[in-house]
Design an enzyme around this catalytic site. Structure first.
Site, PDB file in Angstrom:
ATOM      1  N   GLU A   2       0.843  -1.197   0.000  1.00  0.00           N
ATOM      2  CA  GLU A   2       0.000   0.000   0.000  1.00  0.00           C
ATOM      3  C   GLU A   2       0.877   1.246   0.000  1.00  0.00           C
ATOM      4  O   GLU A   2       1.821   1.343   0.768  1.00  0.00           O
ATOM      5  CB  GLU A   2      -0.903   0.033   1.244  1.00  0.00           C
ATOM      6  CG  GLU A   2      -1.750  -1.213   1.425  1.00  0.00           C
ATOM      7  CD  GLU A   2      -2.449  -1.261   2.779  1.00  0.00           C
ATOM      8  OE1 GLU A   2      -2.494  -0.230   3.480  1.00  0.00           O
ATOM      9  OE2 GLU A   2      -2.944  -2.337   3.132  1.00  0.00           O
ATOM     10  N   GLU A  12     -13.767   4.885   1.717  1.00  0.00           N
ATOM     11  CA  GLU A  12     -14.599   3.915   2.425  1.00  0.00           C
ATOM     12  C   GLU A  12     -15.140   4.554   3.699  1.00  0.00           C
ATOM     13  O   GLU A  12     -14.412   4.744   4.663  1.00  0.00           O
ATOM     14  CB  GLU A  12     -13.775   2.674   2.767  1.00  0.00           C
ATOM     15  CG  GLU A  12     -13.195   1.959   1.551  1.00  0.00           C
ATOM     16  CD  GLU A  12     -12.198   0.878   1.952  1.00  0.00           C
ATOM     17  OE1 GLU A  12     -12.654  -0.190   2.398  1.00  0.00           O
ATOM     18  OE2 GLU A  12     -10.984   1.126   1.849  1.00  0.00           O
ATOM     19  N   LYS A  58     -15.044   2.544   7.363  1.00  0.00           N
ATOM     20  CA  LYS A  58     -13.809   2.086   7.990  1.00  0.00           C
ATOM     21  C   LYS A  58     -13.715   2.594   9.426  1.00  0.00           C
ATOM     22  O   LYS A  58     -14.244   3.660   9.756  1.00  0.00           O
ATOM     23  CB  LYS A  58     -12.583   2.581   7.215  1.00  0.00           C
ATOM     24  CG  LYS A  58     -12.323   1.852   5.916  1.00  0.00           C
ATOM     25  CD  LYS A  58     -10.986   2.255   5.315  1.00  0.00           C
ATOM     26  CE  LYS A  58      -9.832   1.665   6.099  1.00  0.00           C
ATOM     27  NZ  LYS A  58      -8.528   1.983   5.466  1.00  0.00           N
ATOM     28  N   GLU A  79      -8.754   7.925   7.906  1.00  0.00           N
ATOM     29  CA  GLU A  79      -8.853   6.549   7.403  1.00  0.00           C
ATOM     30  C   GLU A  79      -9.935   6.374   6.336  1.00  0.00           C
ATOM     31  O   GLU A  79      -9.844   5.469   5.511  1.00  0.00           O
ATOM     32  CB  GLU A  79      -9.099   5.564   8.550  1.00  0.00           C
ATOM     33  CG  GLU A  79      -7.850   5.089   9.245  1.00  0.00           C
ATOM     34  CD  GLU A  79      -6.913   4.312   8.332  1.00  0.00           C
ATOM     35  OE1 GLU A  79      -7.393   3.551   7.482  1.00  0.00           O
ATOM     36  OE2 GLU A  79      -5.696   4.482   8.435  1.00  0.00           O
TER      37      GLU A  79
END
Length: 482
Positions: free
Chosen positions: A263, A313, A316, A324
């Site tokens: 990542e 997202e 999360k 995040e």
């Protein structure tokens, strides 16, 4: 001078190949209203993103990738490690259902199985130390039995905190003392089976946790003061961190082991340093860095990378920080956040998702007649934010310049949209109303959700969550109105 070795969130695949085979991306599905998988696969293909890393083995997601030509790293969540570690049969069943079936029936181009996700994070307090390696071994055995071990390799995505430097320089790199023996077992196993080492690197996190971190060193534009390590010079944190791992491998006899950076990226909201300007600077700088094919001082040559991440997202966990939920290069509905040349398209721009269907153009906002001093205000905002997403509110965020009424409107609208614009979701006592006038201001976007997707991830993060929150809302109202 140890800050460069702090873990960074990077999605990158470094192999020992001689050509760059294209950028990859992480596709996470922890969203209240995920895009349908077919839409996401089209998004990948139109942006010529040729590799994707998944965090689970969702059936609809994998099926949608069939015949797409996109290479896949399929994931096994940490909570499954114990069962796979204690039973070869369980591993064989998992491989049969989630790998073999998709390869044979849907022609999914699975290339890796990621066993766990950063299982040795120090914050896990050793929860997965005894199960990760046995699970890795059993999954490998299952791939061998299925006749897939030559084309599909196992790996374990690890955070960069599994290694450190004894002298603050890459050359001091070695594996963390408390897991040194375990790491060597895993590394030898990967080497014996022709599998890569996967690491996630996060320059943003270093900046987030250390106010003394030199900001320019997180980026790739050469504005930072370089660091000398013997005859080698480091101009950015990524190269220094990556080479710390290279030294750790080399010192322990595995200097040629291929490395995947699982990542890499930069969030766009939820923190003062999480913004579009920095995200574009980092991601474009990284792309230019790897497209040059220079590699790092210790590992010259091409680097194949997975960006973190493809799409925001909103479900999360925000335990690490509000950022995040904002790692995507695309918003939750597939809109490109900024210009980004991935080195594959002529335009140098990201192609947005097509055919996205939205709910009706209406919003839930604070009534003009509502009083800021009403004791229900604080309760309502706390409730709405607890069950929706208010991470764009706060100092230095995209909606940080809203006044008090704007903050309240943002909170109740987030809850309203999360619950598919049901009327009851905009009935905060004496506080809210529905409007068809867009309340968005400047960089602050009051979202309208997309139509819910009820397959795969939608079952987990969408429709199961909403009835529960609405029941709680009804109870909340009954208690506060009395």
């Amino acid at each position: 001078m140890r800050w460069f070795s702090v873990g960074i969130k990077v999605v990158c695949l470094l192999s020992m190949m001689c050509t760059v085979s294209g950028i990859g991306a992480n596709w996470g599905t922890q969203a209240s209203h995920p895009l349908p998988p077919d839409t996401v696969v089209r998004l990948l293909r139109e942006n010529e993103i040729r590799k994707v890393k998944l965090f689970d083995a969702d059936y609809d997601t994998l099926r949608s990738l069939g015949k797409s030509g996109v290479e896949v790293m399929v994931g096994i969540p940490n909570d499954m490690l114990a069962s796979l570690a204690t039973s070869v049969k369980a591993a064989e069943k998992w491989v049969s259902k989630n790998v073999s079936a998709h390869v044979s029936s849907s022609n999914v181009k699975i290339r890796y199985v990621a066993v766990g996700n950063e299982p040795f994070l120090e914050t896990y307090n050793g929860s997965f130390l005894r199960t990760t390696f046995p699970a890795l071994q059993n999954v490998q055995s299952a791939l061998i039995k299925a006749g897939l071990s030559n084309q599909i390799k196992v790996t374990v995505p690890l955070n960069a905190d599994v290694y450190a430097s004894s002298n603050g320089l890459p050359s001091g790199g070695d594996f963390r003392t408390d897991i040194h023996g375990l790491m060597l077992q895993i590394v030898k196993f990967l080497s014996d089976n022709g599998a890569p080492f996967t690491v996630n690197i996060y320059p943003f996190i270093s900046l987030y946790i250390d106010s003394n971190f030199p900001v320019d060193y997180a980026f790739f534009d050469g504005n930072a003061s370089p660091i000398a390590d013997g005859s080698l010079t480091y101009y950015n944190m990524f190269d220094a961190n990556y080479d710390t791992l290279v030294w750790a491998l080399q010192k322990n006899g595995f200097g040629n082991l291929p490395i995947i950076v699982g990542e890499i990226g930069w969030p766009t909201d939820g923190d003062l340093n999480a913004n579009i300007v920095y995200a574009q600077r980092f991601n474009q700088g990284f792309m230019s860095h790897i497209l040059g094919g220079r590699g790092t001082p210790m590992r010259p040559g091409p680097i194949d990378a997975y960006l973190f991440s493809l799409i925001d997202e909103d479900a999360k966990s925000i335990d690490p920080g509000n950022f995040e939920r904002h790692w995507g290069i695309f918003t939750f509905d597939g809109i490109a956040k900024y210009q980004l040349n991935l080195g594959s398209t002529n335009s140098g721009s990201l192609v947005p998702a097509k055919g996205v269907h939205y709910l009706e153009r209406k919003w839930c906002v604070m009534k003009p007649s509502a009083n800021l001093d009403d004791p229900q205000v604080a309760l309502s905002v706390s409730y709405a934010c607890g069950l929706a997403d208010c991470t764009s509110l706060g100092y230095g965020t995209s909606c940080g310049s809203l006044d008090a009424r704007g903050n309240i409107s943002y909170a109740v609208n987030s809850y309203y949209q999360r619950n598919n614009q049901l009327d009851v979701a905009c009935k905060f006592p004496n506080l809210s109303m529905i409007t068809k006038t867009n309340p968005s201001v400047g960089s602050c976007r009051f979202e309208i959700m997309i139509e819910p997707y009820y397959g795969g991830a939608g079952r987990r993060f969408g429709c199961l969550q909403k009835p529960l929150s609405l029941v709680a809302l009804i109870i909340f109202f009954s208690l506060t109105v009395v």
